[in-house]
Design a protein around this motif. Structure first.
Motif, short mmCIF file in Angstrom:
data_model
loop_
_atom_site.label_atom_id
_atom_site.label_comp_id
_atom_site.label_asym_id
_atom_site.label_seq_id
_atom_site.Cartn_x
_atom_site.Cartn_y
_atom_site.Cartn_z
N ASP A 43 -46.05 -67.26 -51.50
CA ASP A 43 -47.44 -66.25 -51.26
C ASP A 43 -47.98 -66.80 -50.38
OD1 ASP A 43 -47.33 -68.76 -52.85
OD2 ASP A 43 -48.48 -67.30 -54.99
N ARG A 65 -48.20 -66.52 -46.67
CA ARG A 65 -48.34 -65.17 -46.04
C ARG A 65 -49.51 -64.71 -46.23
NH1 ARG A 65 -47.18 -60.34 -50.39
NH2 ARG A 65 -47.65 -58.10 -48.94
N THR A 66 -50.49 -65.67 -47.31
CA THR A 66 -52.01 -65.48 -47.18
C THR A 66 -52.93 -66.03 -45.86
OG1 THR A 66 -51.90 -65.79 -49.46
CG2 THR A 66 -54.43 -66.50 -48.20
N GLU A 77 -51.21 -63.63 -42.54
CA GLU A 77 -52.17 -62.72 -42.72
C GLU A 77 -53.94 -63.12 -41.88
OE1 GLU A 77 -51.32 -59.82 -43.34
OE2 GLU A 77 -50.23 -59.57 -44.71
N GLY A 89 -43.52 -60.93 -47.40
CA GLY A 89 -43.99 -60.27 -48.03
C GLY A 89 -42.80 -59.54 -49.28
N GLN A 90 -41.56 -59.94 -48.89
CA GLN A 90 -40.50 -58.90 -50.04
C GLN A 90 -40.62 -60.33 -51.49
OE1 GLN A 90 -37.13 -59.14 -46.96
NE2 GLN A 90 -38.59 -57.55 -46.80
N SER A 120 -42.57 -63.27 -51.53
CA SER A 120 -43.98 -62.52 -52.92
C SER A 120 -43.94 -61.47 -53.64
CB SER A 120 -45.13 -62.36 -51.68
OG SER A 120 -44.71 -63.99 -50.64
N GLU A 121 -44.04 -60.36 -53.21
CA GLU A 121 -43.71 -59.07 -53.93
C GLU A 121 -42.79 -59.40 -55.58
OE1 GLU A 121 -46.41 -57.11 -54.21
OE2 GLU A 121 -47.30 -57.48 -52.42
N ALA A 122 -41.66 -59.89 -55.05
CA ALA A 122 -40.78 -60.17 -55.76
C ALA A 122 -40.84 -61.31 -57.12
CB ALA A 122 -39.19 -59.99 -55.34
N GLY A 123 -42.37 -62.26 -56.93
CA GLY A 123 -42.47 -63.25 -57.56
C GLY A 123 -41.45 -64.23 -56.90
N THR A 140 -41.43 -67.31 -55.23
CA THR A 140 -42.42 -68.04 -54.22
C THR A 140 -41.83 -69.14 -54.28
OG1 THR A 140 -43.91 -68.49 -56.59
CG2 THR A 140 -44.83 -65.89 -55.00
#
Length: 605
Positions: A252, A255-256, A259, A277-278, A280-283, A285
């Motif tokens: 995560d 990703r930040t 971005e 992203g996938q 990160s969204e799934a936790g 990390t």
């Protein structure tokens, strides 16, 4: 955490920043607080979580206890260090600080809230530093009541061990604040590097682009996570592979940062790979969650445990062919090194060059290399003679008539290699495996020059071949399964680590390494940072054995430019276009160490 070279804890600090508040007592904040306390500063650790404050105090207690056991400090010094550190859950505790270092989560709203609160608490002359590596220091400064006192102070994890600190100025920052913080960094035993305000700064600006490309490479199923990581560790000498490093940093977090980098640069190579992203969204990390690219024994654990993607020991290979004799075509450093590797492993080797004289010279080079091993006690004189006896120099490829494996290591020119493979097709016996050591040319083009493309494969050794453990095993769409199995078995026999990859430009290592080098050139070209600062940042902040400009001068700027052009031509990605500065230096004949001048000048031998 007590491995760092710490200034004498009994000495009084010489800079004006004697009282320092650290806001945010996670791993980084705790590490920074430890460095400051050990260096004689009065430290106030602040966190809204009382539990985090307790953990920080316990970590310093444990770290200093280890240092006493290892006789690095005395009990009296330990007591002084612990006495200099106190914690609080209130920002008001920063009221008397000369410097406040903020290391709260990488979220602008959170950081802005902290800075706004600090404006109402600290003295007018207090310096406020943010530990961000992705958010705008300038924006934080502009939104504060004292923009001239705001700057970035980016430590690297783990803070006690890592030597680099990036000191980040905005256009609003007062020079006196920068000077004071830079002096403090030096007194902490760190190497400060001055940088401007842009996402990632120097070290992460180069590192995260590379990590992103590794994630995309894995996502495309071009290579396994294990092979990508092994390739970069063994091929480049990096302390960690990119996917393992992403898990350590936090998927995560990466990703930040990406971005922010993409928003600033518009370079598609900085656009986060979808898999980031996938996950990160799934936790998922990384280590902190117990799963990211790899699976860990528990959240926060360093122990990787097998999962559904973990390869089996046998790699499910088909049966290979028997290899007892090897032909090596070429007379340069790489050909000599590869011949030495096979001969030391017990294979009979034919070393063929364009003339007998060149072949004899190549064998003489091997003899000198082996003698150095004898002198250093790495092999016996008897083993040296036995190894040399296995090598037969030849002035023609006709000598390859009975070899089981032919490996070409000639010039990196496709026409030259294709002509050589046409000859190998004629002289080598049926069933012989034909391998190319190309680092950037299409293996299939060599295979199609023969009447047996199923027997052709890539074996990309790294220089110096006797020392480097990695071999990239490159399959084309026509390579036979048994040929692939044969080469993997041969790699094991010569004690090399094979990684599998497909036949596309750069394979694994060069496809990840050279865009990173190219981006370093762009940083200099844009006057963002100096050669020395960039090299220092990557060695001290990233653990790289060489800085990018040291490496470029060693590899050769002409070689680097050629590889960059191949990558750009294959992937059609604008961000992969060679930096104009690199092209200009090559045009001027400044090719690196071999010409006495590249990015730096060198004394003539």
């Amino acid at each position: 955490m007590d491995r760092q070279s710490t200034p004498d804890p009994s000495s009084a600090p010489s800079s004006a920043l004697n009282v320092v508040a650290v806001v945010g007592l996670g791993t980084m904040g705790t590490g920074i607080a430890e460095v400051l306390a050990r260096a004689g500063r009065q430290v106030v650790g602040i966190d809204i979580s009382a539990a985090a404050a307790e953990r920080a105090a316990a970590a310093l207690d444990a770290s200093t206890a280890r240092a006493v056991r290892r006789e690095r400090i005395t009990e009296a010094e330990r007591a002084e260090i612990l006495a200099r550190f106190r914690t609080s859950t209130e920002l008001a505790a920063a009221a008397e600080a000369d410097l406040v270092i903020e290391v709260v989560p990488e979220d602008y709203a959170t950081k802005h809230e902290v800075f706004t609160a600090l404006d109402a608490v600290v003295r007018p002359d207090t310096v406020l530093a943010t530990g961000t590596n992705a958010l705008s220091v300038t924006r934080l400064a502009a939104d504060s009541a004292r923009p001239e006192r705001v700057l970035g102070l980016h430590f690297f994890n783990p803070a006690p061990a890592m030597k680099l600190v990036e000191v980040v100025s905005s256009v609003l920052t007062a020079p006196a604040a920068v000077t004071a913080v830079t002096e403090l960094a030096r007194e902490l035993g760190k190497e400060p590097v001055a940088v401007g305000d842009r996402p990632g700064f120097v070290a992460d600006g180069l590192l995260f682009g590379y990590l992103n490309q590794a994630a995309a490479m894995y996502e495309s199923k071009y290579a396994t996570r294990e092979d990508i990581d092994a390739a970069m560790r063994l091929g480049c000498g990096l302390p960690m592979g990119p996917l393992a490093l992403l898990d350590l940093i936090g998927v995560d977090t990466a990703r930040t940062v990406l971005e922010a980098m993409y928003a600033a640069s518009g370079d598609r190579l900085h656009a986060p790979a979808p898999i980031l992203g996938q996950l990160s969204e799934a936790g998922l990390t990384g280590r902190k969650a117990g799963r990211g690219f790899y699976t860990y024994a528990a959240p926060g654990s360093t122990e990787v445990v097998p999962d559904a993607e973990t390869p089996g020991d046998a790699h499910e290979l088909s049966a290979g062919r028997t290899v007892r004799s090897v032909g090596v075509a070429g007379s340069g450093t790489m050909a000599s090194g590869i011949a030495e590797v096979f001969a030391k492993a017990g294979f009979t080797v034919v070393l063929a060059a364009r003339t007998q004289e060149k072949a004899d010279t190549a064998k003489a080079r091997i003899a000198k290399s082996l003698q150095r091993s004898v002198t250093k006690g790495r092999m016996t004189a008897e083993a040296r003679e036995e190894t040399l006896a296995r090598i037969t120099p030849a002035g023609s490829l006709d000598a390859f008539a009975e070899v089981d494996l032919a490996v070409e290591a000639v010039a990196e020119d496709l026409a030259v290699k294709q002509q050589l493979f046409q000859t190998l097709d004629k002289v080598c016996k049926p069933g012989a495996v034909l391998a190319t050591t190309t680092s950037s040319l299409p293996v299939i083009a060599c295979a199609r020059a023969t009447s047996r493309p199923q027997d052709v494969i890539g074996m990309h050794f790294f220089n110096p071949a006797p020392a480097m453990k990695l071999v990239e095993v490159v399959r084309t769409v026509l390579t036979g399964d048994d040929v692939h199995a044969t080469v993997r078995a041969v790699c094991a026999a010569v004690r090399k680590h094979p990684v599998d990859c497909g036949d596309r430009a750069g394979f694994i290592v060069n496809a990840l390494l050279f865009p990173y080098l190219n981006n370093a050139v762009k940083m200099v070209q844009e006057h963002y940072a100096s050669l020395d600062d960039i090299d220092a940042a990557m060695k001290l902040g990233g653990g790289y054995p060489m800085g990018p400009f040291e490496l470029l001068d060693v590899v050769g700027l002409d070689v680097s430019l050629a590889i960059e052009k191949v990558l750009h031509r294959e992937f059609r990605e604008p961000g992969l276009a060679p930096a104009p500065l690199l092209e200009h230096l090559v045009a001027a004949g400044c090719l690196g160490r071999k010409t006495g001048r590249g990015f730096r000048e060198y004394a003539k031998a």
